[in-house]
Design an enzyme around this catalytic site. Sequence first.
Site, PDB file in Angstrom:
ATOM      1  N   SER A  54     -10.800   0.014   2.341  1.00 33.85           N
ATOM      2  CA  SER A  54     -10.639  -0.354   3.922  1.00 33.85           C
ATOM      3  C   SER A  54      -9.832   0.503   4.332  1.00 33.85           C
ATOM      4  O   SER A  54      -9.424   2.266   3.864  1.00 33.85           O
ATOM      5  CB  SER A  54      -9.606  -1.114   3.449  1.00 33.85           C
ATOM      6  OG  SER A  54     -10.180  -2.812   3.352  1.00 33.85           O
ATOM      7  N   GLU A  64      -5.099   3.578   5.904  1.00 34.05           N
ATOM      8  CA  GLU A  64      -4.311   3.746   4.811  1.00 34.05           C
ATOM      9  C   GLU A  64      -4.931   5.111   3.963  1.00 34.05           C
ATOM     10  O   GLU A  64      -4.780   5.336   2.683  1.00 34.05           O
ATOM     11  CB  GLU A  64      -4.910   2.733   3.887  1.00 34.05           C
ATOM     12  CG  GLU A  64      -4.462   0.842   3.705  1.00 34.05           C
ATOM     13  CD  GLU A  64      -5.879  -0.002   3.209  1.00 34.05           C
ATOM     14  OE1 GLU A  64      -5.939   0.446   1.954  1.00 34.05           O
ATOM     15  OE2 GLU A  64      -5.881  -0.870   3.689  1.00 34.05           O
ATOM     16  N   ARG A  88       1.056  -1.086  -0.237  1.00 39.35           N
ATOM     17  CA  ARG A  88       0.008  -0.001   0.014  1.00 39.35           C
ATOM     18  C   ARG A  88       0.584   1.151  -0.403  1.00 39.35           C
ATOM     19  O   ARG A  88       0.995   2.299   0.966  1.00 39.35           O
ATOM     20  CB  ARG A  88      -1.219   0.556   1.065  1.00 39.35           C
ATOM     21  CG  ARG A  88      -1.731  -1.033   1.226  1.00 39.35           C
ATOM     22  CD  ARG A  88      -2.870  -1.137  -0.196  1.00 39.35           C
ATOM     23  NE  ARG A  88      -3.821  -2.368   0.042  1.00 39.35           N
ATOM     24  CZ  ARG A  88      -3.770  -3.414  -0.730  1.00 39.35           C
ATOM     25  NH1 ARG A  88      -2.194  -3.930  -1.062  1.00 39.35           N
ATOM     26  NH2 ARG A  88      -4.086  -4.533  -0.353  1.00 39.35           N
TER      27      ARG A  88
END
Length: 310
Positions: free
Chosen positions: A230, A300, A179
Site C-alpha cells: 500500500s 506509508e 502505521r
Amino acid sequence: MSTGTGSLTALQDCGVLQQKVPLAEFTTWRVGGPAQWLAEPTSTEQIPELLQWARERRLPVHMIGAGSNLLIADGGLPGLTLCLRRLQGSALNADTGRVRAAAGEPLPTLARRAAKAGLQGLEWAVGIPGTVGGAAVMNAGAQGGCTAEQLISVDVIRFSDAQPSLATLSRDELAFSYRHSALQSNRHLVVAAEFQLEPGHDPAELQRLTSGNLNHRTSTQPYKLPSCGSVFRNPEPEKAGRLIESLGLKGRAIGGAQVSELHANFIVNTGDASANDIRALISLVQGEVMEAKGIALHPEVKRLGFETPD
C-alpha cells in the site's frame, strides 16, 4: 571500539560488506540506484562493528529490510546501507504463546509457523511482504490486525551513543499509532522482536484462516507486478484506494509507474519504472485527491536518497 583494516577485509571477504551494489534488487519496487557501501550482516554481533566503522569515516547510515514500503532514489545512497534480510530465525513456545524472531525474519514465514503451532494472532500478517523488524518500525497491519497488538518488546542497537549499544524497549516505549512507532524517528536499529500470541488453538483451523487471508490478498492486490505494498495511509474513516478509484485514477501512469488496475492504493512497476516515475505518480495522485476531495493522502512509503523531502 575501533575497526581496523583487518576486520574490514574479513567482512568484505565473507560478502558481508560490498561496494557500489545496485539496490533495485533489494526493494520490492525493483528500482533504486547503487549503495556506496552495502552491508548484509549475518549476525547481530557484526552490526556494532559496521556502525562504528561507518561512524569513524563519518558515513551516513541507512537501514533496510525486505525493501517493501521503500523508495530509493535513482542516484542511490551515499554512505553505508545496512540490509538485515539475512538476520533470520524464530523460536516459538507452543505452551506459553511466546514468540521471538530476528529482525530479518519474513513476516509471512512467521505467520505460517505460528499457525502451524496453534498460536493465534498473526493470521493477518501472511500476505505482508516485509520483515519482523520492518513491521515493528512501521506498525504494519492488515485485515483488522496490526503489529502493536501482539508485540511485547524489541531488541535494538542504539547508534546515537558514543559506542553502539544493545537495549530492549517495551511496547509502551514504542508509542505505537496507525502505521507509526517511535522507531521511525530515533537512532535505533531493530535486531529482534518478541510477541505474545494466544496458545492452544487448532492448528488446522488457523492454517485455514491464514490461507484464506492470503488468497484474499492475492486476488485483490497486484502481486504479479513489483510494488511496495500500500502506498498511502488510509485517511480514516475513508479508504485511500476508494478515494483514488473514485477519481478514475486506476491505470494512470508516468513512465513505467502505474496506478494498479486491480487496487488503486498500489503503484506498480510495469517493467521499466524509475524511482522518479514512482515519486511523480505519488505526487500526482496526492494532488488529484486534494483538489477533488480536499483530503491529504500521506504515503506509508519511506523515501531514501532524494535531495528534497516530499
